[in-house]
Design a protein around this motif. Structure first.
Motif, PDB file in Angstrom:
ATOM      1  N   ALA A 111       8.777  34.798  45.738  1.00 45.35           N
ATOM      2  CA  ALA A 111       9.797  35.844  45.836  1.00 45.35           C
ATOM      3  C   ALA A 111       9.993  36.277  47.276  1.00 45.35           C
ATOM      4  CB  ALA A 111       9.404  37.038  44.965  1.00 45.35           C
ATOM      5  N   PHE A 112       8.909  36.411  48.042  1.00 46.47           N
ATOM      6  CA  PHE A 112       9.040  36.829  49.428  1.00 46.47           C
ATOM      7  C   PHE A 112       9.552  35.698  50.312  1.00 46.47           C
ATOM      8  CE2 PHE A 112       6.779  40.648  48.326  1.00 46.47           C
ATOM      9  CZ  PHE A 112       7.208  41.562  49.274  1.00 46.47           C
ATOM     10  N   THR A 115      13.068  35.798  49.996  1.00 54.10           N
ATOM     11  CA  THR A 115      13.648  37.021  50.562  1.00 54.10           C
ATOM     12  C   THR A 115      13.509  37.086  52.072  1.00 54.10           C
ATOM     13  OG1 THR A 115      13.102  38.208  48.526  1.00 54.10           O
ATOM     14  CG2 THR A 115      13.628  39.539  50.460  1.00 54.10           C
ATOM     15  N   LEU A 116      12.271  36.866  52.571  1.00 54.64           N
ATOM     16  CA  LEU A 116      11.997  37.010  54.000  1.00 54.64           C
ATOM     17  C   LEU A 116      11.534  35.722  54.663  1.00 54.64           C
ATOM     18  CD1 LEU A 116      10.129  40.463  54.030  1.00 54.64           C
ATOM     19  CD2 LEU A 116      12.434  39.985  54.875  1.00 54.64           C
ATOM     20  N   GLY A 120      15.459  32.970  53.971  1.00 48.61           N
ATOM     21  CA  GLY A 120      15.538  33.958  52.907  1.00 48.61           C
ATOM     22  C   GLY A 120      16.818  34.763  52.955  1.00 48.61           C
ATOM     23  N   VAL A 121      17.091  35.451  51.868  1.00 46.35           N
ATOM     24  CA  VAL A 121      18.335  36.216  51.753  1.00 46.35           C
ATOM     25  C   VAL A 121      18.407  37.299  52.821  1.00 46.35           C
ATOM     26  CG1 VAL A 121      19.692  37.712  50.250  1.00 46.35           C
ATOM     27  CG2 VAL A 121      18.465  35.761  49.276  1.00 46.35           C
ATOM     28  N   VAL A 122      17.337  38.072  52.973  1.00 43.21           N
ATOM     29  CA  VAL A 122      17.330  39.147  53.957  1.00 43.21           C
ATOM     30  C   VAL A 122      17.359  38.580  55.377  1.00 43.21           C
ATOM     31  CG1 VAL A 122      16.011  41.094  54.879  1.00 43.21           C
ATOM     32  CG2 VAL A 122      16.155  40.731  52.400  1.00 43.21           C
TER      33      VAL A 122
END
Length: 279
Positions: A111-112, A115-116, A120-122
């Motif tokens: 998940a991270f 995300t990161l 990642g999305v962020v």
């Protein structure tokens, strides 16, 4: 005979502790002090020197940093939740925090990463806004990255610990402070803070032990990159054993047992002090 009857209910728990705690711990203790020619301190010396000593230092630094950050943020979040005075919010928070506090391993790491991670999305969103964190030295696959990831399960755990303690602060104490001319800041500084200090310390120790023993999340994100005691033990279990280091894994396990035992003793003392005013 009547006195022994209540103790019968403890037999399953005693058997469970013996099989899954005492026997493995005894095996680790024996292996840590066993060498090629009988009793030896070679494994302990190997576990407290070189790369293994560095892994111990990094593990302590990571656990201490992650636990302090989670303790500060978790205590602030718990205070904010209690201040709203909503029983429904308290129940929802407890349920969500209990789930998050027990979430970890490979799914959390994935998940991270999504995300990161590098893509990642962020990360991509920040890069689109003109700030690429990876171009400024940040990487998820580092001690800093693990500190951030560990907050996912450490922070909710601290909230679970602190919400009951903060709710235990009696209204009469704050009213007495205001009657004597004190302000809310005086109440939190001179009354609430000393009373909550043992609970905060106990929570900090629990977070430290939880972070120190975390394996799956660290292995998925930093396996082979960051030296940590649980990962080193995993490498030895996997068969990556250098000559004459077969018992080093037991010695490393003994280090973890001793550290967690010390943390547990201090935790018990802190909890004993906290219960004095909670009665």
């Amino acid at each position: 005979m009547a006195r022994l009857t209540p103790l019968v209910g403890l037999v399953p728990m005693i058997a469970y502790l013996a099989i899954f705690l005492v026997v493995p711990a005894a095996g680790v203790l024996e292996g840590a002090f066993t060498g090629a020619h009988g009793v030896s301190l070679a494994a302990l010396k190997g576990a407290t020197s070189g790369a293994f000593l560095h892994a111990l230092v990094v593990s302590v630094e990571l656990s201490a940093t992650a636990s302090v950050v989670a303790a500060v943020l978790g205590t602030a979040a718990a205070a904010a939740i209690v201040s709203l005075g909503s029983e429904r919010l308290n129940r929802i928070t407890a349920s969500v925090a209990a789930v998050l506090a027990n979430t970890g391993g490979v799914p959390l790491a994935f998940a991270f990463v999504a995300t990161l991670g590098n893509f990642g999305v962020v990360t991509l969103a920040l890069a689109h806004l003109g700030f690429d964190p990876y171009a400024h030295g940040f990487t998820l696959y580092s001690v800093t990255g693990l500190v951030i990831v560990y907050q996912y399960f450490l922070l909710p755990l601290m909230v679970l610990i602190m919400v009951p303690a903060i709710r235990g602060l009696r209204r009469e104490w704050s009213e007495a402070t205001w009657t004597l001319g004190g302000r809310p800041s005086h109440f939190w500084r001179h009354v609430a803070a000393p009373l909550l200090a043992p609970t905060v310390l106990a929570g900090l120790l629990v977070l430290f032990a939880d972070a120190f023993a975390a394996y799956a999340t660290a292995a998925a994100l930093a396996g082979g990159v960051i030296p940590l005691i649980p990962l080193e033990i995993g490498n030895l279990i996997d068969g990556n054993v250098v000559a004459n280091q077969a018992n080093v894994g037991d010695a490393l396990g003994l280090e973890m047992i001793v550290l967690v035992a010390l943390v547990s003793v201090v935790y018990a003392l802190a909890q004993r002090r906290q219960t004095r005013w909670a009665r």
